[in-house]
Design an enzyme around this catalytic site. Sequence first.
Site, PDB file in Angstrom:
ATOM      1  CG  HIS A 179      43.168 -32.520   4.190  1.00  0.00           C
ATOM      2  ND1 HIS A 179      41.960 -31.581   4.220  1.00  0.00           N
ATOM      3  CD2 HIS A 179      43.695 -32.078   3.019  1.00  0.00           C
ATOM      4  CE1 HIS A 179      42.033 -30.754   3.152  1.00  0.00           C
ATOM      5  NE2 HIS A 179      43.377 -30.999   2.335  1.00  0.00           N
ATOM      6  CG  ASP A 214      39.676 -30.439   6.072  1.00  0.00           C
ATOM      7  OD1 ASP A 214      39.785 -30.650   4.968  1.00  0.00           O
ATOM      8  OD2 ASP A 214      40.201 -30.565   6.883  1.00  0.00           O
ATOM      9  CG  HIS A 215      38.738 -31.066  -0.492  1.00  0.00           C
ATOM     10  ND1 HIS A 215      39.771 -30.426  -0.262  1.00  0.00           N
ATOM     11  CD2 HIS A 215      39.124 -32.305  -0.855  1.00  0.00           C
ATOM     12  CE1 HIS A 215      41.175 -31.085  -0.505  1.00  0.00           C
ATOM     13  NE2 HIS A 215      40.667 -32.253  -0.854  1.00  0.00           N
TER      14      HIS A 215
END
Lengths: 361, 513
Positions: free
Chosen positions: B265, B202-203
């Site tokens: 996010h 999950d960047h």
Amino acid sequence: MPGVSDSVWREQDTTPGAIEAALRQLLKERHAENASYVPARVLNLVCVVDREWSGEIANRLRGVGRFHASRTVVCAVDPKRTTIDATASIAADSEPSDDHLALTRETVIVDVGPQHLEHLDTIVDPLVVTDLATVVWSPHGHEQALEALLRLSQVVLLDSIDEPNPADAVRRARRLSDSVYVVDLAWLRSTPWRERIAATFDPAALRPDLRRISAITVRHHADSTVAAMLLIGWLASRLDWRCEPLIAEGNMRRGSAEARRHRVKICLEPEPDQQVRGLAGLTLETSSGRWLSLERGPGGLQARYRNKAKGAEREWTVLGASRGEPGILGEGIRQALLRDPTYAPALEACQTMLEHSGAPA
Amino acid sequence: MTTPDAEAPEHDNPLTEGLERLPVHNTTLVIFGATGDLSKRKLLPALYNLAHEGALPERFHLIGVSRSDMPHGDFREMAQDAIREFSRREPDAKVLEELLNEARYIPGSFDDESIYGELTKTLEEFDQAAGGPLNRAFYLSTAPSFFPVIVGALGREGLHRHPDSEVRVIIEKPFGTTLAEAQELNAEVLGVFEERQVFRIDHYLGKETVQNMLAFRFANGLFEPVWNRNYIDNVQITAAEDIGIGSRAGYYDSAGALRDLVQNHMLQLLTLLCMEPPVDFSADEVRDEKVKVLHAIPAPTAEAVSQMAVRAQYAEGVSAGEDAPGYLQESDVPADSNTETYAALRLSVQNWRWAGVPFYLRTGKRLARKVTEIAVTLKPVPHLAFQSEGSVGVKPNQLILTMQPNEGVSISLGAKIPGTRMSIRPVNMEFLYGTAFMSQSPEAYERLIMDAMRGDATLFTRNDEVEAQWRICDPIVSTWAQQPGPLPQYEAGTQGPEEADQLLQDGHRWRAI
């Protein structure tokens, strides 16, 4: 009347109080012009330089890329000067936009005379931003000024390879380390090499070989003996070697250190073809028959490895771009905010290697 | 028997102390989908920047696998072009050349078993050249439908294990589009790899400002005493974009705002905000605490969805002074699409610390401006003695954590207006990250690729975490899927749909975007 303009203020025969007031006014004006001008607040850098060479220092500071101090105070020493002149300016990296703030940095150039140096701290103190770390850099000597500024600084930036005599360089760095944190550019020149040695021995299978290092040769630019010594001092202090004084043999220095159960041969070798300051290469050998060399090369360090026991030999490139001299200075400024606990022990080991070494001054 | 001469085992590497960059073991990185958009824009530039800084392992090899048929040389050229276009710094020609000159490319369809044989051969060649087994990292940057295909093939080929080295698999989002899919995918992945080998990206977690939430909460004594239901009135988490879907209609129309941002996010932000202090910052301690927060959020029933979730689509409007099309007019979007471009939720975290505090989450495209922030509103003071003195807009203290565009923290405080009367108005105390640190933040992918190669999973989503996220979002997704359109509309360039106000309780108002 002080000549306050958009971003530059100048005054002859001025006082620290007037300079400080002018800086506040400049900041206020910039903010009023556009609220997206925001002053960077990272650290103060105080440079003490010869007036004659201040342009060269300014060029070096311009080259540090994004690692600018947020406030730079340059004390330019003019042997004939008796009064204080000053220029203060505020510069932004970019214009502000809807999405982006424009960070501003302040630069103050204070022209001083020799009689100001003994109490230079009383001139500089009002000019640094309170509560930020203050770094002092005095590349042209001016020991008296440096001593005065130690009171208000937390970090001294120096480059031990600037000292012609390595023993003096190490002694000076050690003395300063007693009162402030020292960032030594000579130490930073060895960082990629230290990282690579650490990585080489990091796999669990290779870690025992750390205790079997039997010889190390460090090749260096002719002026960079201290950088090479710091690398060996680092290995010695991390691996509990007892260093002994090195002996001069022509341009080289040789000697040994006592490890837990064996001796480690040490050699420092100037590399005449090396154009840039710092290290040129190193060779490590272990009693288990491993041999590793790293040489500075395009695109990174050129690595060669041999395992005599297995008859294996390999070559490869360890990727990494050269930081260049401006990059080293920028890294020095950045390191002022960090703390490396391994420098002081490495320095101590260096001092032992230089004691009565009979090495060339 | 141990003799006095025997070497004491070296548990820690004494040479790593004081080094900023810790050693990373020699690795071959395989990117599946190496010619895709993510690879070109993010992964290859991230690798270059790591190489530039000398942060890659001493022996590093890159293998690209993708459907496009091309020789190794063309792949290297494509990678060079991508790095030149998207790297955050001007590439050094020599470093770039050295990074790619041994890169290999294997063309083929991911469901074609023969490419895995070719892959095995190439991996072994690199091992042989290095004189020993290199760690292996498989990066799945492909359409999600290929995740189980690739993982299964790696398992059948025996590439999930490698003696005397580590094998890791890095999986891009989305990790499933429903709870059932996430569970099924987890079962398939964990049927081949062990959880410790799996790194679900999950960047957002790779962003410095997101990581800084942990420092903000757990390195400062100032906030912890008020960080609970006794002092906090409500929390708003906003991820707003001012742009439309651009050329991403294919992906976006099948995903929608909830899947695109909320399920991953925004729930990550919520868990970091709400979690208890971990015992230490090891991967499992941190993730254990985050999962506890997710477990404390009740999944809505189908009946409750309309009370706690709102969706909408952007309609024509004006954005940044220009006419902007509505979602249904965007190219490649079906005219009858019911995909939401805006989603807002009201969640509650039912535990001792947070019971009764509403958490409002909203995200959308084509809103008034681009901003990602968390606004924590404190309860008002019990009695305000200044109201009769001409005070202006006195409001409870708000703490704003901004992730973009200007990363920072600000606190709104009441302050006296200069003058003879005791009039109060709100002022802001603001801290901006850019002003206090010299370093340019590395791209999230640089940090995440390094962490995956080092085997540090702290910033990656664990299997139970991803399922707990889906447990909350799945009922909303399925309820919305059963409801006919058309969706409520909001004008492009505005604050979002009026319907979102229905979620607000107790006189709360959405913070202006």
